[in-house]
Design a protein around this motif. Structure first.
Motif, short mmCIF file in Angstrom:
data_model
loop_
_atom_site.label_atom_id
_atom_site.label_comp_id
_atom_site.label_asym_id
_atom_site.label_seq_id
_atom_site.Cartn_x
_atom_site.Cartn_y
_atom_site.Cartn_z
N PRO A 15 0.72 -1.11 -0.05
CA PRO A 15 0.04 0.08 -0.05
C PRO A 15 0.97 1.31 -0.02
O PRO A 15 0.54 2.28 -0.41
N PHE A 16 2.20 1.09 0.65
CA PHE A 16 2.89 2.36 0.44
C PHE A 16 3.35 2.66 -0.79
O PHE A 16 3.25 3.79 -1.43
N ALA A 17 3.90 1.63 -1.60
CA ALA A 17 4.17 2.00 -3.02
C ALA A 17 2.87 2.44 -3.99
O ALA A 17 3.43 3.11 -4.62
N PRO A 38 10.55 -7.77 -0.88
CA PRO A 38 11.54 -7.19 0.13
C PRO A 38 11.85 -7.98 1.17
O PRO A 38 13.12 -7.74 1.56
N TRP A 39 11.27 -9.03 1.26
CA TRP A 39 11.62 -9.84 2.47
C TRP A 39 12.49 -11.11 2.13
O TRP A 39 12.86 -11.92 2.96
N GLU A 40 12.62 -11.44 0.82
CA GLU A 40 13.48 -12.31 0.46
C GLU A 40 14.77 -12.00 -0.13
O GLU A 40 15.32 -10.87 -0.40
N PRO A 50 19.32 1.49 3.12
CA PRO A 50 19.77 0.36 4.22
C PRO A 50 18.96 -0.06 5.03
O PRO A 50 18.94 -0.85 5.91
N LEU A 51 17.54 0.62 4.92
CA LEU A 51 16.46 0.19 5.98
C LEU A 51 15.86 -0.96 5.24
O LEU A 51 14.91 -1.62 5.96
N GLU A 52 16.25 -1.45 4.08
CA GLU A 52 15.62 -2.68 3.39
C GLU A 52 14.18 -2.51 3.00
O GLU A 52 13.50 -3.59 3.13
N LYS A 53 13.64 -1.24 2.92
CA LYS A 53 12.27 -1.21 2.59
C LYS A 53 11.91 -0.37 1.20
O LYS A 53 12.88 0.37 0.63
N LEU A 54 10.87 -0.84 0.80
CA LEU A 54 10.45 -0.27 -0.46
C LEU A 54 9.23 0.53 -0.07
O LEU A 54 8.49 0.12 1.01
N PRO A 55 8.68 1.30 -0.77
CA PRO A 55 9.02 2.04 -2.14
C PRO A 55 10.25 2.56 -2.06
O PRO A 55 10.83 3.39 -1.10
N ILE A 56 11.04 2.70 -3.39
CA ILE A 56 12.21 3.47 -3.59
C ILE A 56 12.27 3.98 -5.00
O ILE A 56 11.81 3.25 -5.91
N ASP A 70 11.30 6.00 1.32
CA ASP A 70 10.28 6.26 2.13
C ASP A 70 8.86 6.97 1.34
O ASP A 70 9.01 7.95 0.55
N SER A 71 7.81 6.11 1.32
CA SER A 71 6.77 6.72 0.55
C SER A 71 6.28 8.33 0.65
O SER A 71 6.06 8.59 -0.53
N ALA A 72 6.22 8.73 1.76
CA ALA A 72 5.83 9.95 1.98
C ALA A 72 6.91 11.05 1.38
O ALA A 72 6.61 11.93 0.81
N ALA A 107 -2.45 7.40 7.73
CA ALA A 107 -2.49 6.16 6.84
C ALA A 107 -1.32 5.37 6.96
O ALA A 107 -1.36 3.91 7.01
N GLU A 108 -0.24 6.00 6.81
CA GLU A 108 0.95 5.01 6.91
C GLU A 108 1.17 4.31 8.39
O GLU A 108 1.59 3.03 8.35
N GLY A 109 0.59 4.99 9.41
CA GLY A 109 0.50 4.51 10.63
C GLY A 109 -0.38 3.14 10.65
O GLY A 109 0.17 2.40 11.08
N MET A 111 -0.93 1.22 7.81
CA MET A 111 -0.11 0.36 7.13
C MET A 111 0.92 -0.39 7.84
O MET A 111 1.26 -1.46 7.85
N ASP A 112 1.85 0.65 8.68
CA ASP A 112 2.87 -0.01 9.39
C ASP A 112 2.35 -1.12 10.60
O ASP A 112 2.76 -2.13 10.74
N ALA A 113 1.08 -0.84 10.93
CA ALA A 113 0.72 -1.60 12.09
C ALA A 113 0.24 -2.71 11.37
O ALA A 113 0.38 -4.06 11.89
N1 LIG Z 1 7.82 4.25 6.14
C1 LIG Z 1 7.84 3.24 4.97
C2 LIG Z 1 7.42 1.71 5.22
C3 LIG Z 1 7.40 0.85 3.87
C4 LIG Z 1 7.50 -0.51 4.38
O1 LIG Z 1 7.00 -1.07 5.45
N2 LIG Z 1 7.64 -1.35 3.11
C5 LIG Z 1 7.42 -2.76 3.26
C6 LIG Z 1 6.75 -3.38 1.83
S1 LIG Z 1 4.94 -3.02 1.97
C7 LIG Z 1 8.78 -3.35 3.32
O2 LIG Z 1 9.81 -3.06 2.11
N3 LIG Z 1 9.28 -3.94 4.26
C8 LIG Z 1 10.62 -4.71 4.50
C9 LIG Z 1 11.25 -4.65 5.76
O3 LIG Z 1 10.56 -3.87 6.73
O4 LIG Z 1 12.08 -4.96 5.95
C10 LIG Z 1 7.30 4.00 3.84
O5 LIG Z 1 6.59 4.52 3.98
O6 LIG Z 1 7.94 3.71 2.61
#
Ligand SMILES: N[C@@H](CCC(=O)N[C@@H](CS)C(=O)NCC(=O)O)C(=O)O
Length: 225
Positions: A15-17, A38-40, A50-56, A70-72, A107-109, A111-113
């Motif tokens: 939902p972030f991307a 992103p988990w694999e 470095p936070l290993e999260k998408l979107p990028i 960070d989506s925002a 909304a992001e909170g 999604m995080d939860a």
């Molecule tokens: N605060 C970040 C959260 C993004 C997020 O949690 N993305 C998930 C995919 S929906 C992710 O890549 N998670 C991998 C991880 O947390 O290691 C944003 O808004 O971009």
């Protein structure tokens, strides 16, 4: 600056991307979508963030500009950089825009939860924390209730959108967050509980940019790495 398109690293259910995909689509900004899990272990995500999260958001290599994550943060770039390509997605009024960004934070909170609860639920029997899951559930329910209240208030004064007179990043974020709850099935009965929110969500979710970006689950083949 290169004329090559931007690249958005995304995940099909994210939902972030999705927020960024909708903004790019509505503004007709050419971009290449690079779907990842992103988990694999095969994911390229850590090589850009470095936070290993998408979107990028990646600029063409020839630009030499670092990735934006960070989506925002990406959403802000899209709105400011392409301010001349309608829709504007912010109102231009500092107080209204503060409110729009606040709704995006909410909304992001949610999604995080959702993500934290999702992974906690997948932990083995005896490893799971009921208290931790209840905490995430509270955040989800709090945000859903807040969205419902906002929609009722706005509709009560004849307004279609959450802030101002046109679609903003607030509507995009709220639709993506509610869409994640609907798609994942974690809140059966939410449509009956919040009929006004549901009607509002369905209407916007059926529009251009939203229809073609709805979440699609991916296959999680590996144990989390
Ligand atoms: N605060 C970040 C959260 C993004 C997020 O949690 N993305 C998930 C995919 S929906 C992710 O890549 N998670 C991998 C991880 O947390 O290691 C944003 O808004 O971009």
């Amino acid at each position: 600056m290169s004329s090559e398109p931007l690249t958005l690293i995304s995940a099909t259910p994210s939902p972030f991307a999705r927020m960024n995909r909708i903004a790019l689509t509505l503004k007709h900004i050419p971009f290449t979508l690079q779907n990842e899990v992103p988990w694999e272990s095969a994911t390229k995500t850590p090589s850009h963030n470095p936070l290993e999260k998408l979107p990028i958001l990646l600029f063409p290599e020839s630009d030499g500009r670092p990735p934006v994550y960070d989506s925002a943060h990406i959403q802000e770039y899209i709105v400011q950089k392409y301010a001349d390509s309608p829709p504007k997605l912010l109102t231009g009024n500092i107080d209204l825009d503060l409110h729009a960004r606040q709704i995006q934070v909410l909304a992001e909170g949610l999604m995080d939860a959702f993500v934290l609860g999702f992974w906690e639920a997948r932990r083995g029997e005896g490893m799971r924390s009921g208290e931790w899951m209840a905490r995430q559930d509270r955040k989800i329910d709090g945000a859903m209730g807040a969205f419902d209240g906002m929609v009722r208030e706005r509709r009560g004064v004849g307004k279609k959108f959450l802030v101002g007179e046109e679609l903003t990043i607030a509507d995009i974020a709220a639709v993506c967050a509610v869409g994640q709850i609907d798609f994942s099935g974690v809140r059966e009965g939410w449509r009956e509980k919040y009929p006004g929110l549901c009607e509002w969500w369905e209407e916007i979710d059926g529009g251009e940019g939203f229809r073609d970006t709805r979440p699609v689950m991916f296959d999680l083949k590996e144990k989390i790495v």
